[in-house]
Motif scaffolding. Sequence first.
Motif, short mmCIF file in Angstrom:
data_model
loop_
_atom_site.label_atom_id
_atom_site.label_comp_id
_atom_site.label_asym_id
_atom_site.label_seq_id
_atom_site.Cartn_x
_atom_site.Cartn_y
_atom_site.Cartn_z
N MET A 38 0.87 -1.12 0.15
CA MET A 38 0.10 -0.20 -0.08
C MET A 38 0.78 1.14 0.05
O MET A 38 2.03 1.46 0.87
N SER A 39 0.48 2.31 -0.83
CA SER A 39 1.15 3.78 -0.72
C SER A 39 0.51 4.42 0.32
O SER A 39 -0.30 4.06 0.94
N ILE A 40 1.11 5.51 0.65
CA ILE A 40 0.73 6.40 1.71
C ILE A 40 -0.65 6.93 1.45
O ILE A 40 -1.43 7.16 2.25
N GLY A 41 -0.87 7.09 0.18
CA GLY A 41 -2.17 7.79 -0.19
C GLY A 41 -3.16 6.62 -0.10
O GLY A 41 -4.23 6.88 0.15
N GLN A 42 -2.84 5.49 -0.27
CA GLN A 42 -4.01 4.00 -0.09
C GLN A 42 -4.21 3.88 1.34
O GLN A 42 -5.35 3.85 1.62
N LEU A 43 -3.12 4.12 2.13
CA LEU A 43 -3.35 4.13 3.53
C LEU A 43 -4.19 5.35 4.03
O LEU A 43 -5.02 5.34 5.06
N ASP A 50 -5.07 11.98 7.50
CA ASP A 50 -4.14 13.20 6.75
C ASP A 50 -2.99 12.46 6.38
O ASP A 50 -2.42 11.57 7.26
N VAL A 51 -2.34 12.76 5.28
CA VAL A 51 -0.89 12.13 4.97
C VAL A 51 0.10 12.56 5.67
O VAL A 51 0.81 11.70 6.05
N SER A 52 0.02 13.53 6.42
CA SER A 52 1.14 13.89 7.33
C SER A 52 1.13 13.21 8.70
O SER A 52 2.07 12.84 8.91
N ARG A 56 4.04 10.57 9.71
CA ARG A 56 4.71 10.26 11.00
C ARG A 56 4.64 8.77 11.56
O ARG A 56 5.88 8.21 11.97
N HIS A 57 3.49 8.09 11.27
CA HIS A 57 3.40 6.75 11.76
C HIS A 57 4.10 5.71 10.91
O HIS A 57 4.83 5.03 11.44
N THR A 58 4.29 6.17 9.69
CA THR A 58 5.05 4.92 8.87
C THR A 58 6.49 5.37 8.99
O THR A 58 7.17 4.34 8.79
N SER A 59 6.62 6.46 9.16
CA SER A 59 8.14 6.53 9.48
C SER A 59 8.60 5.93 10.66
O SER A 59 9.87 5.48 10.52
N ALA A 60 7.82 5.97 11.81
CA ALA A 60 8.13 5.05 12.76
C ALA A 60 8.24 3.52 12.55
O ALA A 60 9.20 2.74 13.01
N LEU A 61 7.24 3.13 11.62
CA LEU A 61 7.67 1.89 11.21
C LEU A 61 8.90 1.35 10.43
O LEU A 61 9.39 0.47 10.57
N LEU A 62 9.13 2.48 9.62
CA LEU A 62 10.36 2.17 8.94
C LEU A 62 11.66 2.33 9.88
O LEU A 62 12.66 1.53 9.62
#
Length: 149
Positions: A38-43, A50-52, A56-62
């Motif tokens: 899934m892309s950030i847009g799909q999420l 909001d994408v922002s 933040r959340h996906t950055s933590a996962l990375l």
Amino acid sequence: MDKPTDLVEYETMLLGRHRHLDRSAYILLSRIRTAGLMSIGQLSEAFGLDVSTLNRHTSALLRTGLAERVPDPDGGIARKFRLTRAGERYLEEERAKHVSGLERVLAGWTAEEVAAFAACLRRFNADVERLGGRVCGRPARGEGSGEAC
């Protein structure tokens, strides 16, 4: 608390106090596992966030190595998120904790009561999704159907 909906609101508020602190990681990883890459847009579309916020959340996962970004296999521009082996392990461990906790809480319930409760929760979530215009991908029953959206 005069109406049944007042009681539902109160009980769901109380339920929130039992949630694990890293709930966002669990929910995002569960959704990615269920839906696939899934892309950030799909999420953003899936969660109505909001994408922002999702950045933040996906950055933590990375950062923690639970997910990685990969090129879109269909050739799209947006990179997609997928679970790493560590992410799969984390999700399985967290899910096992959730299931174990539920088993302790529901130990005095009959199988029929648990099934009825699950059916009501599923219907409730489906109605929330319908009204919000977002449908949660659910695995087939018997394949971890308790995973969060």
